[in-house]
Write a protein that holds these residues in place. Sequence first.
Motif, short mmCIF file in Angstrom:
data_model
loop_
_atom_site.label_atom_id
_atom_site.label_comp_id
_atom_site.label_asym_id
_atom_site.label_seq_id
_atom_site.Cartn_x
_atom_site.Cartn_y
_atom_site.Cartn_z
N LYS A 64 0.84 -1.20 0.00
CA LYS A 64 0.00 0.00 0.00
C LYS A 64 0.88 1.25 0.00
O LYS A 64 0.61 2.20 -0.73
CB LYS A 64 -0.91 -0.02 1.24
CG LYS A 64 -1.79 1.18 1.38
CD LYS A 64 -2.60 1.09 2.66
CE LYS A 64 -3.29 2.41 2.94
NZ LYS A 64 -3.94 2.43 4.24
N MET A 65 1.92 1.24 0.81
CA MET A 65 2.80 2.40 0.87
C MET A 65 3.57 2.58 -0.43
O MET A 65 3.74 3.69 -0.92
CB MET A 65 3.80 2.26 2.01
CG MET A 65 4.79 3.41 2.08
SD MET A 65 6.12 3.07 3.22
CE MET A 65 7.31 4.28 2.70
N LEU A 66 4.01 1.49 -1.01
CA LEU A 66 4.85 1.57 -2.21
C LEU A 66 4.06 1.79 -3.49
O LEU A 66 4.59 2.33 -4.46
CB LEU A 66 5.69 0.30 -2.32
CG LEU A 66 6.69 0.10 -1.17
CD1 LEU A 66 7.33 -1.27 -1.26
CD2 LEU A 66 7.75 1.19 -1.18
N ASP A 67 2.79 1.39 -3.51
CA ASP A 67 1.99 1.50 -4.73
C ASP A 67 0.95 2.61 -4.69
O ASP A 67 0.34 2.89 -5.72
CB ASP A 67 1.26 0.17 -4.99
CG ASP A 67 2.23 -0.94 -5.34
OD1 ASP A 67 3.36 -0.64 -5.76
OD2 ASP A 67 1.86 -2.11 -5.18
N ARG A 68 0.75 3.23 -3.56
CA ARG A 68 -0.32 4.25 -3.46
C ARG A 68 0.06 5.49 -4.26
O ARG A 68 1.23 5.73 -4.55
CB ARG A 68 -0.61 4.58 -2.01
CG ARG A 68 0.21 5.73 -1.48
CD ARG A 68 0.09 6.03 -0.05
NE ARG A 68 -1.25 6.12 0.46
CZ ARG A 68 -1.52 6.55 1.66
NH1 ARG A 68 -0.56 6.94 2.44
NH2 ARG A 68 -2.75 6.60 2.08
N THR A 69 -0.93 6.25 -4.57
CA THR A 69 -0.71 7.50 -5.29
C THR A 69 0.13 8.43 -4.42
O THR A 69 -0.18 8.64 -3.25
CB THR A 69 -2.05 8.17 -5.61
OG1 THR A 69 -2.83 7.24 -6.35
CG2 THR A 69 -1.85 9.43 -6.41
N GLU A 70 1.17 8.95 -4.98
CA GLU A 70 2.06 9.83 -4.23
C GLU A 70 1.45 11.21 -4.08
O GLU A 70 0.70 11.67 -4.92
CB GLU A 70 3.41 9.93 -4.93
CG GLU A 70 4.19 8.65 -4.90
CD GLU A 70 5.55 8.81 -5.54
OE1 GLU A 70 6.49 9.12 -4.81
OE2 GLU A 70 5.62 8.63 -6.76
#
Length: 158
Positions: A64-70
């Motif tokens: 979730k942290m690595l793939d979420r919208t920045e």
Amino acid sequence: MKILKVTAQGMLQVGDTPILVYKLEDGTLAVAQPAIIRYLTGGATTANRHQLKLSKLGHYLSTKMLDRTEVAIEAGVKLIRLFTAEEWLELCSGILKAEADGKLGKKWCSAPGKVQVLLLLFARHGISKTMEKAIKVKPATNDTSFEQHLIRLLNYKC
């Protein structure tokens, strides 16, 4: 990527290193990804989320942290990508887990000590804010009069 405006910013002093903290228009608190990673690695790298995902450290961070919208802000002609407060804590947690398993890379060798300093700083400020909130939400009264003591005794149920 969500590009938000900064409504307020402040300086978080971590040892000798100042770190800019941003409050965004949606109320999110965030810090710059490159600045945090540079601080944790002693300047060895400025990895982005994609590079974190591909590294050994990626196994200790949630997808979730690595793939979420920045989240990002505009600074002059460039964008600064941000970590939210939750993501920053997750990065710290991932570093400590990777170090415990002996999987932390050479570039990250200074990170565990810096993470411990950060976590102590977070804990110190977190507990005081929690205590302030408790005082505001449920204020306690200190009744020490003899009448109040008698009322408590008489209302005691066996």
